[in-house]
Design a protein around this motif. Structure first.
Motif, PDB file in Angstrom:
ATOM      1  N   ASP A 135      -9.584  -0.177  -2.022  1.00  0.00           N
ATOM      2  CA  ASP A 135      -9.285   1.006  -2.830  1.00  0.00           C
ATOM      3  C   ASP A 135      -8.112   0.721  -3.774  1.00  0.00           C
ATOM      4  O   ASP A 135      -8.149   1.069  -4.962  1.00  0.00           O
ATOM      5  CB  ASP A 135      -8.964   2.184  -1.908  1.00  0.00           C
ATOM      6  CG  ASP A 135      -8.520   3.416  -2.665  1.00  0.00           C
ATOM      7  OD1 ASP A 135      -9.353   4.007  -3.374  1.00  0.00           O
ATOM      8  OD2 ASP A 135      -7.326   3.784  -2.554  1.00  0.00           O
ATOM      9  N   TYR A 136      -7.085   0.072  -3.253  1.00  0.00           N
ATOM     10  CA  TYR A 136      -5.910  -0.291  -4.054  1.00  0.00           C
ATOM     11  C   TYR A 136      -6.311  -1.245  -5.188  1.00  0.00           C
ATOM     12  O   TYR A 136      -5.926  -1.063  -6.346  1.00  0.00           O
ATOM     13  CB  TYR A 136      -4.877  -0.946  -3.138  1.00  0.00           C
ATOM     14  CG  TYR A 136      -3.557  -1.305  -3.780  1.00  0.00           C
ATOM     15  CD1 TYR A 136      -2.457  -0.464  -3.659  1.00  0.00           C
ATOM     16  CD2 TYR A 136      -3.401  -2.500  -4.484  1.00  0.00           C
ATOM     17  CE1 TYR A 136      -1.231  -0.806  -4.226  1.00  0.00           C
ATOM     18  CE2 TYR A 136      -2.187  -2.839  -5.057  1.00  0.00           C
ATOM     19  CZ  TYR A 136      -1.101  -1.987  -4.926  1.00  0.00           C
ATOM     20  OH  TYR A 136       0.102  -2.332  -5.496  1.00  0.00           O
ATOM     21  N   ASN A 151      -8.745   0.281   2.605  1.00  0.00           N
ATOM     22  CA  ASN A 151      -7.557   0.719   1.862  1.00  0.00           C
ATOM     23  C   ASN A 151      -7.105  -0.338   0.864  1.00  0.00           C
ATOM     24  O   ASN A 151      -6.636  -0.002  -0.232  1.00  0.00           O
ATOM     25  CB  ASN A 151      -6.420   1.061   2.830  1.00  0.00           C
ATOM     26  CG  ASN A 151      -6.670   2.350   3.580  1.00  0.00           C
ATOM     27  OD1 ASN A 151      -7.462   3.188   3.153  1.00  0.00           O
ATOM     28  ND2 ASN A 151      -6.009   2.524   4.712  1.00  0.00           N
ATOM     29  N   LEU A 201       0.830  -1.205   0.000  1.00  0.00           N
ATOM     30  CA  LEU A 201       0.000   0.000   0.000  1.00  0.00           C
ATOM     31  C   LEU A 201       0.865   1.255   0.000  1.00  0.00           C
ATOM     32  O   LEU A 201       0.526   2.254  -0.641  1.00  0.00           O
ATOM     33  CB  LEU A 201      -0.929  -0.002   1.217  1.00  0.00           C
ATOM     34  CG  LEU A 201      -1.970  -1.126   1.263  1.00  0.00           C
ATOM     35  CD1 LEU A 201      -2.824  -1.005   2.522  1.00  0.00           C
ATOM     36  CD2 LEU A 201      -2.860  -1.121   0.025  1.00  0.00           C
TER      37      LEU A 201
END
Length: 261
Positions: free
Chosen positions: A106-107, A103, A74
């Motif tokens: 989202d990645y 997160n 990330l």
């Protein structure tokens, strides 16, 4: 359980994916293979567990092993396909930790990562379904995720190609979260969108009740406003009458200096 030194090394190796340094290519490849081997071992363990509840509990204990690797990925934000990250994201969603998975989701969506071969659906559809199912389950237990978090997932998936039925469930979950936080108009909008996508999503009666409540509240607000305006108009009329009366009294008072000749 991995040692602190190994965790630190894995985090650094994963982060190096963002650096154009061929020196570390082989190290990264070796580290990734180790992660895949660990994942395969954990899958074998999970395969031997019959209970869904126990499988989820087992996943919770396993997830920490991958944290250094995920943190490095990330941080680097390079966007290369990584089956470990996609799997860990899905396992995190399985455990009900929607916030912890965001997160990673989202990645995955931003970089267009694919799901490993054993999954038949796309990453976007799996994310939407896991978030919707988990959200609705938690809501029914009285501990649903926040409206803001579910809206963030919905926005993240805005441009993704998702089965209509799954998309409808996600709007249903978002609408319930909105209603729980007192946002009735927004809840109704999500309910309507859910029914547009799939008319058997199971919220027709909920929407009918909600729309009646909204209508009653609007009518009550309009009545209160009309009553307030009426009261203000009546008060203004009384004030005007009083001013007129006071003005007339003043004009009729005799001249104190006037008298006989």
């Amino acid at each position: 359980m991995t040692s602190p030194a190994r965790r630190n090394r894995e985090r650094k190796l994963a982060a190096l994916q963002g650096a154009a340094n061929p020196q570390f290519d082989q190290q990264r490849a070796n580290a990734y293979e180790l992660q895949l081997m660990q994942l395969a071992e954990h899958r074998r363990t999970l395969k031997g567990i019959q209970s869904i509840e126990r499988k989820i509990d087992a996943k919770r204990t396993m997830l920490g092993v991958y944290k250094p690797w995920i943190d490095g990925l990330l941080a680097a934000d390079r966007g290369e396909q990584d089956d470990v990250l996609v799997t860990v994201m899905l396992w995190t969603l399985d455990t009900g930790d929607l916030e912890g998975a965001f997160n990673m989701a989202d990645y995955v969506i931003r970089h267009g990562l694919s799901t490993p071969d054993r999954y038949e659906r796309t990453a976007a559809t799996l994310i939407a379904e896991e978030v919707a199912d988990t959200g609705i389950k938690l809501q029914e237990a009285g501990a649903g995720p926040s409206y803001g978090l579910l809206c963030a997932y919905l926005e993240l998936l805005t441009h993704s190609d998702i089965f209509d039925q799954v998309h409808a469930k996600l709007h249903k979950a978002v609408g319930r979260a909105a209603l729980a936080e007192g946002f009735k108009e927004q809840a109704a909008q999500h309910y309507r969108r859910a029914l547009e996508l799939h008319d058997k999503v199971g919220i027709k009666k909920d929407l009918e009740v909600l729309e009646r409540d909204i209508k009653k509240e609007k009518e009550a607000a309009q009545a209160a406003k009309a009553a307030e305006e009426q009261a203000e108009a009546e008060q203004a009329a009384r004030d005007a009458e009083q001013m007129a009366a006071e003005s007339g009294t003043t004009e009729q008072q005799p001249d104190a200096t006037g008298g006989g000749s």
